[in-house]
Design a protein around this motif. Structure first.
Motif, PDB file in Angstrom:
ATOM      1  N   GLY A  53       8.212 -13.415  -0.734  1.00  0.00           N
ATOM      2  CA  GLY A  53       8.218 -14.873  -0.988  1.00  0.00           C
ATOM      3  C   GLY A  53       6.664 -15.505  -1.229  1.00  0.00           C
ATOM      4  N   LEU A  54       6.018 -15.182  -0.037  1.00  0.00           N
ATOM      5  CA  LEU A  54       4.543 -15.506  -0.079  1.00  0.00           C
ATOM      6  C   LEU A  54       3.737 -14.763  -1.105  1.00  0.00           C
ATOM      7  CD1 LEU A  54       2.311 -17.068   1.210  1.00  0.00           C
ATOM      8  CD2 LEU A  54       2.195 -15.551   3.057  1.00  0.00           C
ATOM      9  N   LEU A  55       4.124 -13.348  -0.861  1.00  0.00           N
ATOM     10  CA  LEU A  55       3.124 -12.451  -1.952  1.00  0.00           C
ATOM     11  C   LEU A  55       3.172 -12.821  -3.474  1.00  0.00           C
ATOM     12  CD1 LEU A  55       1.135  -9.961  -1.862  1.00  0.00           C
ATOM     13  CD2 LEU A  55       3.183  -8.585  -1.787  1.00  0.00           C
ATOM     14  N   ALA A  56       4.330 -12.913  -3.832  1.00  0.00           N
ATOM     15  CA  ALA A  56       4.537 -13.341  -5.355  1.00  0.00           C
ATOM     16  C   ALA A  56       3.642 -14.317  -5.894  1.00  0.00           C
ATOM     17  CB  ALA A  56       6.051 -13.511  -5.563  1.00  0.00           C
ATOM     18  N   PRO A  57       3.693 -15.949  -5.474  1.00  0.00           N
ATOM     19  CA  PRO A  57       2.685 -16.794  -5.767  1.00  0.00           C
ATOM     20  C   PRO A  57       1.389 -16.351  -5.707  1.00  0.00           C
ATOM     21  CG  PRO A  57       3.846 -17.356  -4.036  1.00  0.00           C
ATOM     22  CD  PRO A  57       4.585 -16.044  -4.255  1.00  0.00           C
ATOM     23  N   VAL A  58       0.909 -15.753  -4.739  1.00  0.00           N
ATOM     24  CA  VAL A  58      -0.339 -15.355  -4.322  1.00  0.00           C
ATOM     25  C   VAL A  58      -0.715 -14.236  -5.437  1.00  0.00           C
ATOM     26  CG1 VAL A  58      -1.813 -14.023  -2.892  1.00  0.00           C
ATOM     27  CG2 VAL A  58      -0.407 -15.812  -2.028  1.00  0.00           C
ATOM     28  N   LEU A  59      -0.090 -13.418  -5.743  1.00  0.00           N
ATOM     29  CA  LEU A  59      -0.603 -12.472  -6.746  1.00  0.00           C
ATOM     30  C   LEU A  59      -0.388 -12.940  -8.188  1.00  0.00           C
ATOM     31  CD1 LEU A  59       1.753  -9.399  -5.752  1.00  0.00           C
ATOM     32  CD2 LEU A  59      -0.796  -9.645  -5.775  1.00  0.00           C
ATOM     33  N   LEU A  60       0.198 -13.868  -8.698  1.00  0.00           N
ATOM     34  CA  LEU A  60       0.104 -14.864  -9.528  1.00  0.00           C
ATOM     35  C   LEU A  60      -1.244 -15.533  -9.635  1.00  0.00           C
ATOM     36  CD1 LEU A  60       1.370 -16.090 -12.501  1.00  0.00           C
ATOM     37  CD2 LEU A  60       2.456 -18.054 -10.694  1.00  0.00           C
ATOM     38  N   ALA A  61      -1.782 -16.312  -8.575  1.00  0.00           N
ATOM     39  CA  ALA A  61      -2.699 -16.872  -8.567  1.00  0.00           C
ATOM     40  C   ALA A  61      -3.949 -15.772  -8.695  1.00  0.00           C
ATOM     41  CB  ALA A  61      -2.905 -17.514  -7.173  1.00  0.00           C
ATOM     42  N   LEU A  62      -3.816 -14.660  -8.088  1.00  0.00           N
ATOM     43  CA  LEU A  62      -5.068 -13.311  -8.151  1.00  0.00           C
ATOM     44  C   LEU A  62      -5.096 -13.203  -9.672  1.00  0.00           C
ATOM     45  CD1 LEU A  62      -4.454 -11.698  -4.967  1.00  0.00           C
ATOM     46  CD2 LEU A  62      -5.961 -13.470  -5.452  1.00  0.00           C
ATOM     47  N   SER A  63      -3.903 -13.216 -10.568  1.00  0.00           N
ATOM     48  CA  SER A  63      -4.217 -12.493 -11.783  1.00  0.00           C
ATOM     49  C   SER A  63      -4.950 -13.777 -12.631  1.00  0.00           C
ATOM     50  CB  SER A  63      -2.841 -12.681 -12.373  1.00  0.00           C
ATOM     51  OG  SER A  63      -2.165 -13.641 -12.458  1.00  0.00           O
ATOM     52  N   VAL A  64      -5.051 -14.880 -12.237  1.00  0.00           N
ATOM     53  CA  VAL A  64      -5.995 -15.736 -12.994  1.00  0.00           C
ATOM     54  C   VAL A  64      -7.267 -16.051 -12.100  1.00  0.00           C
ATOM     55  CG1 VAL A  64      -4.127 -16.612 -14.238  1.00  0.00           C
ATOM     56  CG2 VAL A  64      -4.662 -17.703 -12.169  1.00  0.00           C
ATOM     57  N   ALA A  65      -7.367 -15.689 -10.982  1.00  0.00           N
ATOM     58  CA  ALA A  65      -8.739 -16.325 -10.433  1.00  0.00           C
ATOM     59  C   ALA A  65     -10.108 -15.479 -10.579  1.00  0.00           C
ATOM     60  CB  ALA A  65      -8.280 -15.962  -8.746  1.00  0.00           C
ATOM     61  N   ARG A  66     -10.844 -15.975 -10.352  1.00  0.00           N
ATOM     62  CA  ARG A  66     -12.366 -15.570 -10.462  1.00  0.00           C
ATOM     63  C   ARG A  66     -12.499 -14.484  -9.186  1.00  0.00           C
ATOM     64  NH1 ARG A  66     -14.929 -17.016 -15.040  1.00  0.00           N
ATOM     65  NH2 ARG A  66     -14.720 -18.886 -15.936  1.00  0.00           N
ATOM     66  N   PRO A  67     -13.317 -13.234  -9.470  1.00  0.00           N
ATOM     67  CA  PRO A  67     -13.431 -12.530  -8.229  1.00  0.00           C
ATOM     68  C   PRO A  67     -14.616 -13.210  -7.232  1.00  0.00           C
ATOM     69  CG  PRO A  67     -14.574 -11.723 -10.225  1.00  0.00           C
ATOM     70  CD  PRO A  67     -13.882 -12.899 -10.541  1.00  0.00           C
ATOM     71  N   GLY A  68     -14.306 -12.577  -5.814  1.00  0.00           N
ATOM     72  CA  GLY A  68     -14.995 -13.126  -4.841  1.00  0.00           C
ATOM     73  C   GLY A  68     -14.252 -13.689  -3.623  1.00  0.00           C
ATOM     74  N   LEU A  69     -15.106 -14.008  -2.657  1.00  0.00           N
ATOM     75  CA  LEU A  69     -14.328 -14.350  -1.455  1.00  0.00           C
ATOM     76  C   LEU A  69     -13.346 -15.687  -1.487  1.00  0.00           C
ATOM     77  CD1 LEU A  69     -17.163 -13.429   1.138  1.00  0.00           C
ATOM     78  CD2 LEU A  69     -15.440 -12.262   0.860  1.00  0.00           C
ATOM     79  N   ARG A  70     -13.674 -16.317  -2.884  1.00  0.00           N
ATOM     80  CA  ARG A  70     -12.940 -17.575  -2.998  1.00  0.00           C
ATOM     81  C   ARG A  70     -11.353 -17.154  -3.080  1.00  0.00           C
ATOM     82  NH1 ARG A  70     -15.775 -18.698  -8.658  1.00  0.00           N
ATOM     83  NH2 ARG A  70     -17.101 -17.253  -7.801  1.00  0.00           N
ATOM     84  N   ARG A  71     -11.104 -15.787  -3.430  1.00  0.00           N
ATOM     85  CA  ARG A  71      -9.731 -15.484  -3.489  1.00  0.00           C
ATOM     86  C   ARG A  71      -9.085 -15.795  -2.179  1.00  0.00           C
ATOM     87  NH1 ARG A  71      -8.561 -10.496  -7.530  1.00  0.00           N
ATOM     88  NH2 ARG A  71      -9.179 -11.498  -9.523  1.00  0.00           N
ATOM     89  N   LEU A  72      -9.729 -15.657  -0.979  1.00  0.00           N
ATOM     90  CA  LEU A  72      -9.149 -15.598   0.227  1.00  0.00           C
ATOM     91  C   LEU A  72      -8.675 -17.114   0.594  1.00  0.00           C
ATOM     92  CD1 LEU A  72     -11.445 -13.245   2.621  1.00  0.00           C
ATOM     93  CD2 LEU A  72      -9.148 -12.792   1.778  1.00  0.00           C
ATOM     94  N   ALA A  73      -9.395 -18.026  -0.002  1.00  0.00           N
ATOM     95  CA  ALA A  73      -9.088 -19.418   0.344  1.00  0.00           C
ATOM     96  C   ALA A  73      -7.721 -19.535  -0.451  1.00  0.00           C
ATOM     97  CB  ALA A  73     -10.104 -20.090  -0.503  1.00  0.00           C
ATOM     98  N   LEU A  74      -7.438 -18.881  -1.754  1.00  0.00           N
ATOM     99  CA  LEU A  74      -6.391 -19.147  -2.239  1.00  0.00           C
ATOM    100  C   LEU A  74      -5.096 -18.549  -1.604  1.00  0.00           C
ATOM    101  CD1 LEU A  74      -7.201 -17.914  -5.967  1.00  0.00           C
ATOM    102  CD2 LEU A  74      -6.832 -20.210  -5.169  1.00  0.00           C
ATOM    103  N   VAL A  75      -5.106 -17.310  -0.828  1.00  0.00           N
ATOM    104  CA  VAL A  75      -4.324 -17.077   0.155  1.00  0.00           C
ATOM    105  C   VAL A  75      -3.890 -17.954   1.053  1.00  0.00           C
ATOM    106  CG1 VAL A  75      -3.621 -15.044   1.705  1.00  0.00           C
ATOM    107  CG2 VAL A  75      -4.959 -14.464  -0.534  1.00  0.00           C
ATOM    108  N   ALA A  76      -4.786 -18.527   1.489  1.00  0.00           N
ATOM    109  CA  ALA A  76      -4.756 -19.456   2.826  1.00  0.00           C
ATOM    110  C   ALA A  76      -4.086 -20.788   2.293  1.00  0.00           C
ATOM    111  CB  ALA A  76      -6.035 -19.819   3.428  1.00  0.00           C
ATOM    112  N   GLY A  77      -4.449 -21.290   1.104  1.00  0.00           N
ATOM    113  CA  GLY A  77      -3.691 -22.217   0.588  1.00  0.00           C
ATOM    114  C   GLY A  77      -2.248 -21.985   0.104  1.00  0.00           C
TER     115      GLY A  77
END
Length: 370
Positions: A227-251
């Motif tokens: 339930g947590l992983l699914a929206p994160v993977l959706l966000a990662l599929s449109v996120a730009r690369p870099g450490l900023r992706r870790l902030a999306l996980v925390a969000g």
């Protein structure tokens, strides 16, 4: 913000989603439709003034239409339509929409059409337009555009709208924390209602069938992690690369915690806000956060493919989970209270969200260029 080339805007998708929610809230429960007794045809042309009018009615009708004016203005402007078109889209459609919704309420015995509701809806939409004008005047829309360009890839508007709706789907109590997508019980209810009184009912009902048992702690933890992983993977599929992706996980983790806690507080009282925390909850959240963090370096297409797997597994698990035994009493309070529309909207978002995300990820994978 000056007009520019036509582009896809997340505000457009949010506007369409919110428009559907407004129609749902205005016409719920959609039955029974009938001609109002004693009402002549010309009576439909004049909305009555309400007999009772309280502060809640003012706030709900005023605030309910405010996002329509704001999102319409932002969607038009950010799509490159120009200021004049944005002003027209923020001004004209929403009083007409409210008038249509109030008129249709004549045909629903459980709803009360009101001229004051129409006026407040119209003013609310225009206040949203005014807010959009102020944001545009002081650079708010341009800052949002720059922020989106920094965090996300182009052509990600629909995915961003889905991510914005995900926490709302958590407000309806889920069978396990973060476990959206439990549509099968509702489908069975609809099928039983349609087949009531026919021999086909026996195909759906088994009087000797044992009651559903709760998911074992291990499977519950896996469902929470998915339930947590699914929206994160959706966000990662449109996120730009870099450490900023870790902030999306925390969000996502923070939004999941807040949404589930708020849902529990609304349904069982503030004193039970953390009742959803079980021996399976924290391990599930920890595993989900760990897997999401490990997935941050993955390419977009790989993230989308893993998102399909996570969503499919999540739907399969929550479909097997029984409803909370204390939920019936809680839902009666929802259904008899002022927040019935919010309850119904959150329930539908929770049902539909995983399937909409599946469709978007499939479309992303099917593109020639990502």
């Amino acid at each position: 913000m000056t007009p520019g080339p036509r582009r896809q805007s997340s505000a457009t998708w949010l506007l369409l989603a919110y428009l559907a929610l407004v129609v749902y809230a205005s016409l719920y429960p959609f039955a029974p439709w009938r001609w109002p007794p004693g009402l002549e045809l010309d009576g439909l042309l004049v909305l009555p003034w309400p007999r009772f009018f309280g502060p809640f009615d003012v706030q709900a009708n005023l605030i309910g239409y405010l996002p329509l004016g704001l999102l319409a203005f932002a969607a038009a402007l950010r799509s490159g339509r120009g200021l004049r078109f944005a002003l027209l889209l923020g001004l004209l459609p929403w009083p007409l929409l409210s008038l249509l919704m109030e008129t249709l309420q004549f045909f629903l015995p459980g709803r009360v059409p009101s001229r004051s509701d129409w006026l407040l809806n119209s003013v609310g939409a225009w206040l949203g337009l005014l807010l959009g004008l102020l944001l545009n005047r002081f650079g708010g829309l341009q800052r949002w555009h720059d922020l989106r360009e920094y965090w996300f890839q182009p052509n990600s508007a629909a995915a961003l709208a889905l991510l914005a709706l995900w926490p709302l789907g958590l407000l309806f109590p889920t069978p396990v924390p973060l476990g959206v997508g439990q549509w099968l019980p509702r489908l069975q209810e609809v099928a039983l209602a349609a087949l009531d009184g026919t021999p086909w009912t026996l195909m759906w009902v088994d009087a000797e069938a044992p009651p559903q048992r709760p998911l074992p702690p291990g499977l519950e933890a896996i469902a929470i992690a998915l339930g947590l992983l699914a929206p994160v993977l959706l966000a990662l599929s449109v996120a730009r690369p870099g450490l900023r992706r870790l902030a999306l996980v925390a969000g996502a983790l923070l939004l999941g915690l807040l949404g589930t806690t708020l849902s529990t507080a609304l349904n069982f009282g503030p004193q039970h806000a953390w009742a959803w925390v079980t021996p399976a909850s924290w391990p599930g959240l920890a595993v989900g956060a760990l897997l999401a963090s490990v997935a941050t370096p993955l390419p977009r297409r790989v993230s989308a493919a893993l998102g399909l797997v996570a969503l499919s597994a999540l739907i399969a698990l929550v479909t097997q989970a029984p409803a909370d035994p204390y939920m019936a009493q809680s839902l009666q309070a929802w259904e008899q209270g002022r927040f019935i529309n919010l309850y119904g909207l959150a329930r539908w978002i929770g049902w539909v969200w995983p399937f909409a995300a599946l469709a978007w990820l499939l479309a992303l994978i099917g593109r020639r260029t990502v």
